[in-house]
Scaffold this active site. Structure first.
Site, PDB file in Angstrom:
ATOM      1  N   PHE B 129      40.749  40.863  34.057  1.00  0.00           N
ATOM      2  CA  PHE B 129      39.312  41.349  34.805  1.00  0.00           C
ATOM      3  C   PHE B 129      38.201  41.706  34.159  1.00  0.00           C
ATOM      4  O   PHE B 129      38.528  42.707  32.966  1.00  0.00           O
ATOM      5  CB  PHE B 129      40.032  42.387  35.602  1.00  0.00           C
ATOM      6  CG  PHE B 129      38.417  43.537  36.405  1.00  0.00           C
ATOM      7  CD1 PHE B 129      37.912  42.543  37.495  1.00  0.00           C
ATOM      8  CD2 PHE B 129      38.126  44.160  36.006  1.00  0.00           C
ATOM      9  CE1 PHE B 129      37.562  42.972  38.246  1.00  0.00           C
ATOM     10  CE2 PHE B 129      37.286  44.673  37.122  1.00  0.00           C
ATOM     11  CZ  PHE B 129      36.649  43.829  38.140  1.00  0.00           C
ATOM     12  N   ASP B 198      48.103  46.599  33.284  1.00  0.00           N
ATOM     13  CA  ASP B 198      47.229  46.943  34.354  1.00  0.00           C
ATOM     14  C   ASP B 198      47.693  46.829  36.161  1.00  0.00           C
ATOM     15  O   ASP B 198      47.514  45.300  35.724  1.00  0.00           O
ATOM     16  CB  ASP B 198      45.913  46.267  34.439  1.00  0.00           C
ATOM     17  CG  ASP B 198      44.735  46.794  35.983  1.00  0.00           C
ATOM     18  OD1 ASP B 198      45.379  46.749  36.299  1.00  0.00           O
ATOM     19  OD2 ASP B 198      43.685  46.557  35.295  1.00  0.00           O
ATOM     20  N   TYR B 223      42.534  51.085  45.573  1.00  0.00           N
ATOM     21  CA  TYR B 223      41.511  50.964  47.170  1.00  0.00           C
ATOM     22  C   TYR B 223      42.431  49.518  47.208  1.00  0.00           C
ATOM     23  O   TYR B 223      41.338  48.772  47.812  1.00  0.00           O
ATOM     24  CB  TYR B 223      40.009  51.196  46.199  1.00  0.00           C
ATOM     25  CG  TYR B 223      39.365  50.441  45.328  1.00  0.00           C
ATOM     26  CD1 TYR B 223      39.195  49.410  45.151  1.00  0.00           C
ATOM     27  CD2 TYR B 223      39.248  51.413  43.842  1.00  0.00           C
ATOM     28  CE1 TYR B 223      38.499  48.622  44.527  1.00  0.00           C
ATOM     29  CE2 TYR B 223      38.595  50.972  42.813  1.00  0.00           C
ATOM     30  CZ  TYR B 223      38.589  49.571  42.537  1.00  0.00           C
ATOM     31  OH  TYR B 223      37.427  48.859  41.742  1.00  0.00           O
ATOM     32  N   LYS B 224      42.975  48.933  46.448  1.00  0.00           N
ATOM     33  CA  LYS B 224      43.050  47.407  46.815  1.00  0.00           C
ATOM     34  C   LYS B 224      44.164  47.265  47.682  1.00  0.00           C
ATOM     35  O   LYS B 224      44.153  48.038  49.077  1.00  0.00           O
ATOM     36  CB  LYS B 224      43.390  46.515  45.805  1.00  0.00           C
ATOM     37  CG  LYS B 224      42.458  46.690  44.989  1.00  0.00           C
ATOM     38  CD  LYS B 224      42.324  45.388  43.910  1.00  0.00           C
ATOM     39  CE  LYS B 224      41.165  46.116  42.441  1.00  0.00           C
ATOM     40  NZ  LYS B 224      40.169  44.729  43.194  1.00  0.00           N
ATOM     41  N   ARG B 382      38.093  33.096  46.372  1.00  0.00           N
ATOM     42  CA  ARG B 382      39.770  34.026  46.550  1.00  0.00           C
ATOM     43  C   ARG B 382      40.028  34.812  48.087  1.00  0.00           C
ATOM     44  O   ARG B 382      38.915  35.177  48.488  1.00  0.00           O
ATOM     45  CB  ARG B 382      39.462  35.177  45.456  1.00  0.00           C
ATOM     46  CG  ARG B 382      40.183  36.001  44.914  1.00  0.00           C
ATOM     47  CD  ARG B 382      39.644  36.527  43.581  1.00  0.00           C
ATOM     48  NE  ARG B 382      39.070  38.015  43.924  1.00  0.00           N
ATOM     49  CZ  ARG B 382      39.256  39.194  44.069  1.00  0.00           C
ATOM     50  NH1 ARG B 382      39.963  39.296  42.762  1.00  0.00           N
ATOM     51  NH2 ARG B 382      38.077  40.376  44.351  1.00  0.00           N
TER      52      ARG B 382
END
Lengths: 423, 423
Positions: B129, B198, B223-224, B382
């Site tokens: 990312f 991560d 937040y995922k 995605r």
């Protein structure tokens, strides 16, 4: 002698009085701790419902576009800019004060290392808020620099050729003493030093003119006089002459020139946006916007100048009433008595019992706080006066409670000496 | 061939199905973007009301003690620890993923500079990312180090004597490809390299065993799959063998051994608490706790192992149905078909039109997202599958919509090519 009735009359004639209606003020509380955590605006509840239900709950990920979440750091930043004399698109909301300070000190250090590598010291006030000192200490360690801590009066005379950065909090968190930002910045620049200002106790409390003072960098807090809620995100401002100079070390994707192109190399966004780092906490940021709006609401009533005028009257009244009505109890005012050198708070000290006195007041619903001293600094009983919601009669009543606490010896009850995790 | 009715039956027999009741799922939406922003738990609304009304609104500053705000980073951290194989008091919630990554990379770099100063490279995956790469790039610049970016398959063979840190995201945000954390960490250690993980696309999505894998540092996102709300605070974990080693550079007051003694010099708190920095955003942190609780609720139903089993079935079903029912439309699955190498998402690619296809699906209420490719990486459509609230029938219906979008040519409508600020 001022009477309670005088205070009632002053409130009645106060053109800012209607601004108090913006806030949820709990019954039975005189809140003199808005310099630690501002009270909740009424509008925040409804706005949070909207964010929770409509934006997050219903529109979900689409809200980054449809609700403009992606622009919140700039949108709220532009509102705060109006309160601190910054220009449009010069200030963003991001992270915490501590993190933002790390960014701007790093930036200032990079500038000085290019300009004049012999400058290897950060100058600050010994009683600056500790997190500022901790961040500066850490950065100095990384850079092989020195952090020099001085008394407020000594700062100006120590701006020498070995100093890279002057880092000051405009209004001291302990004493409420206020530096003259324009004067100190000019003195810093004359000595080749960059000026970094912490506005935690200034933004929303006293008029600030960053551009007018020609400051280099500024950071500040959203949860004190801006009423943004507990731990609200902080803000960061960089003078346009520095903003594009280079990237700060916390080069997260929100500060990238094109975050949603997902390219593997960092290209800083133009201007202040490069001071953004990670994904911003939207709930806290939405609440902050409501808080900032309560201060902007004063623009229709004279703005920061009017708020400042009332703040000076409130703090002056408090100091005067304490001296008149609490005489003989060993309390003294440690904040400057010259209003021009004082922020929106008044601090008292006493050789002993300060903590317990504050606790006894809190038990009566008069909320201030206590900051312990050490061998070089006195204990502090700290009272903040937010002109948006503090009335003259609150000042009177608070001092009456203090008088009663002292006269009755109530503060000596053992329960008021019980320590809490957070003071 | 699987039918829709088969999916209905699978949902009926799914022991995890009741967990969906924890969430507010908007009508008419099939949400396959929980890997970008998790949906709102029902409990969050009430909890936020409590924080707004009782804690901030009424108890105000006292809530740091009475509501335990001061302990939230640890309290929520300990809950997340249970999901990622970390021990009690080893993980805290703080700041953003980007900021936390800066802390742990700095820490890892300091360790290696003491141990073996010739190691001056950070190794990572080219399609990691971007914010991870940007932060690593910035730190490398500061340190005079090199950031080496490799393809996933090349990483292990490049762990050499000049490498200081291996920095990987366990589940790739684009492809969903999952590294074997234990294997890569062991390979790193064998080569004298520290492993930083991560967990943004892992926490709450796949079982993680940080201690079992003997990882050195980890960070992750709230937040995922943790459903903490937009921009929820992130977390940071440091193996106890490193946690007390030294302080990280973002040495704010919340990481001090005694923040409320307000002493001018930094003394890091013992253990992971020194990875805290500024005052935490309480509103966002309270919401995060509600989100984490929705995942912990699965503990009564088999926990992360059960969630993982369902996640594998969901992703397997999606890939299989796309291949069966959308054949001939140029779509191919780019996520690994071996479930052991795949996180909780499935990514498709197409030589053209990916963005418009995703937009056409969103217009039908099937929410996934698009990640543009470049000369070395394909465009990505995605789709994330959060087993807490995604049903088998949702998978079926999503694929049906995709089939219809492709068969009708609907995706070629001009409006689906309009670009948004956030993709």
């Amino acid at each position: 002698m001022t009477t309670r009735q005088d205070c009632v009359v002053r409130d009645r004639h106060d053109p800012l009085a209607p601004l108090r209606e913006q806030f949820h003020l709990p019954d039975g509380v005189i809140y003199l701790d808005g310099n630690s955590l501002g009270v909740r605006p009424k509008a925040t509840t409804e706005r949070m419902q909207q964010v929770l239900h409509d934006e997050w709950g219903t529109d979900l990920i689409r809200s980054w576009n449809t609700a403009g979440w992606i622009h919140l750091p700039q949108r709220v930043g532009n509102k705060i800019a109006r309160l601190v004399g910054a220009g449009e698109n010069e200030l963003v909301v991001a992270d915490s004060t501590s993190v933002n300070l790390y960014k701007v000190l790093s930036a200032a250090a990079r500038i000085q290392r290019e300009r004049d590598p012999q400058r290897r010291a950060i100058l600050s006030e010994r009683s600056n808020f500790p997190t500022d000192l901790y961040i500066a200490e850490s950065l100095c360690k990384e850079l092989g620099w020195t952090l020099r801590l001085l008394e407020a009066d000594e700062v100006e005379s120590h701006l020498g050729p070995e100093v890279a950065v002057l880092m000051l909090t405009q209004v001291n968190y302990r004493t409420g003493r206020m530096f003259d930002m324009a004067r100190l910045t000019a003195a810093a620049h004359a000595a080749g030093v960059l000026a970094v200002w912490d506005l935690c106790h200034s933004a929303g409390a006293v008029p600030v003119d960053l551009k007018g003072a020609d400051a280099d960098f500024a950071i500040g807090c959203g949860y004190k006089y801006l009423n943004g809620g507990p731990g609200a995100p902080a803000f960061v401002w960089v003078h346009p002459r520095h903003a594009d100079a280079f990237s700060q070390p916390l080069s997260g994707w929100m500060g990238h020139a094109a975050p949603f192109e997902f390219i593997p190399h960092y290209q800083p966004a133009p201007g202040i946006a490069r001071y953004l780092c990670g994904t911003p906490p939207i709930l806290s940021m939405a609440a902050l916007e409501c808080g900032v709006d309560t201060v902007l609401a004063a623009e229709a009533h004279g703005g920061m100048a009017a708020l400042r005028a009332k703040s000076v009257e409130l703090t002056e009244l408090f100091a005067q009433l304490v001296e008149e009505r609490c005489a003989g109890h060993g309390l003294s005012v440690v904040s400057p008595r010259d209003a021009a050198q004082r922020g929106s708070q008044v601090c008292l000290t006493r050789s002993e019992g300060g903590y317990a006195i504050v606790q006894a007041l809190i038990a009566r619903g008069v909320i201030g706080d206590f900051r312990a001293g050490d061998s070089q600094m006195p204990d502090i009983l700290r009272f903040g006066f937010t002109p948006l919601y503090t009335r003259y009669v609150d000042v009177w009543d608070a001092v009456e409670h203090l008088r009663e606490v002292m006269e009755s010896g109530e503060w000596q009850r053992p329960e008021f000496n019980r320590r809490h995790a957070v003071t």
